[in-house]
Design a protein around this motif. Structure first.
Motif, PDB file in Angstrom:
ATOM      1  N   ARG A  16       0.834  -1.208   0.000  1.00 61.71           N
ATOM      2  CA  ARG A  16       0.000   0.000   0.000  1.00 61.71           C
ATOM      3  C   ARG A  16       0.865   1.253   0.000  1.00 61.71           C
ATOM      4  N   ALA A  17       1.960   1.247   0.754  1.00 59.38           N
ATOM      5  CA  ALA A  17       2.861   2.400   0.771  1.00 59.38           C
ATOM      6  C   ALA A  17       3.476   2.605  -0.608  1.00 59.38           C
ATOM      7  N   SER A  18       3.849   1.516  -1.281  1.00 63.71           N
ATOM      8  CA  SER A  18       4.401   1.615  -2.637  1.00 63.71           C
ATOM      9  C   SER A  18       3.363   2.165  -3.606  1.00 63.71           C
ATOM     10  N   SER A  19       2.116   1.727  -3.453  1.00 60.19           N
ATOM     11  CA  SER A  19       1.040   2.250  -4.301  1.00 60.19           C
ATOM     12  C   SER A  19       0.853   3.745  -4.075  1.00 60.19           C
ATOM     13  N   MET A  20       0.945   4.169  -2.810  1.00 58.87           N
ATOM     14  CA  MET A  20       0.786   5.596  -2.507  1.00 58.87           C
ATOM     15  C   MET A  20       1.939   6.412  -3.097  1.00 58.87           C
ATOM     16  N   LEU A  21       3.144   5.855  -3.103  1.00 60.48           N
ATOM     17  CA  LEU A  21       4.266   6.561  -3.722  1.00 60.48           C
ATOM     18  C   LEU A  21       4.018   6.765  -5.210  1.00 60.48           C
ATOM     19  N   GLU A  22       3.424   5.769  -5.865  1.00 56.95           N
ATOM     20  CA  GLU A  22       3.128   5.871  -7.296  1.00 56.95           C
ATOM     21  C   GLU A  22       1.961   6.814  -7.574  1.00 56.95           C
ATOM     22  N   LEU A  23       0.917   6.730  -6.758  1.00 57.42           N
ATOM     23  CA  LEU A  23      -0.311   7.487  -7.027  1.00 57.42           C
ATOM     24  C   LEU A  23      -0.264   8.923  -6.527  1.00 57.42           C
ATOM     25  N   VAL A  76     -12.385  11.173   1.034  1.00 58.87           N
ATOM     26  CA  VAL A  76     -11.248  11.063   1.949  1.00 58.87           C
ATOM     27  C   VAL A  76     -10.059  10.558   1.143  1.00 58.87           C
ATOM     28  N   TYR A  77      -8.965  11.317   1.219  1.00 53.54           N
ATOM     29  CA  TYR A  77      -7.747  10.985   0.480  1.00 53.54           C
ATOM     30  C   TYR A  77      -6.633  10.616   1.452  1.00 53.54           C
ATOM     31  N   PHE A  78      -5.677   9.887   0.918  1.00 50.68           N
ATOM     32  CA  PHE A  78      -4.470   9.517   1.649  1.00 50.68           C
ATOM     33  C   PHE A  78      -3.273   9.940   0.807  1.00 50.68           C
ATOM     34  N   ARG A  79      -2.170  10.277   1.473  1.00 51.23           N
ATOM     35  CA  ARG A  79      -0.904  10.564   0.784  1.00 51.23           C
ATOM     36  C   ARG A  79       0.233  10.300   1.755  1.00 51.23           C
ATOM     37  N   ILE A  80       1.418  10.077   1.219  1.00 57.99           N
ATOM     38  CA  ILE A  80       2.602   9.856   2.052  1.00 57.99           C
ATOM     39  C   ILE A  80       2.832  11.102   2.889  1.00 57.99           C
TER      40      ILE A  80
END
Length: 93
Positions: free
Chosen positions: A33-40, A81-85
């Motif tokens: 999930r963290a890797s996906s967030m880095l990409e998105l 609701v959004y998420f980001r690193i």
């Protein structure tokens, strides 16, 4: 992107806050999930679920675990609701 642009500076800050050692130390399900967030960049749990092919509720749970750990931040834009690193993370300090 041109060298020295604001986007490059932000990207570098984000990568420094979630370094390779931190990614490797995470359990597999959270690392994905963290890797996906880095990409998105910023994304909803639904957008992450489209990448991982898991249910939105499962992704929301994993992303909230990353929020509690301080690696990801959660914010609202209108009704979504959004998420980001989390670029202010204390991981490397």
């Amino acid at each position: 992107l041109q060298e020295g642009t604001r986007s490059n500076i932000i990207d570098r800050d984000i990568l420094e806050s979630l370094d390779v050692r931190t990614l490797v130390s995470l359990p597999d399900h959270l690392r994905m999930r963290a890797s996906s967030m880095l990409e998105l960049g910023k994304a909803t749990a639904d957008e992450v679920s489209n990448v991982t092919s898991k249910e939105r509720a499962v992704e929301g749970n994993y992303l909230n675990q990353l929020v509690r750990m301080g690696h990801v931040e959660k914010f609202r834009e209108f009704r979504k609701v959004y998420f980001r690193i989390n670029e202010r993370s204390e991981i490397n300090k």
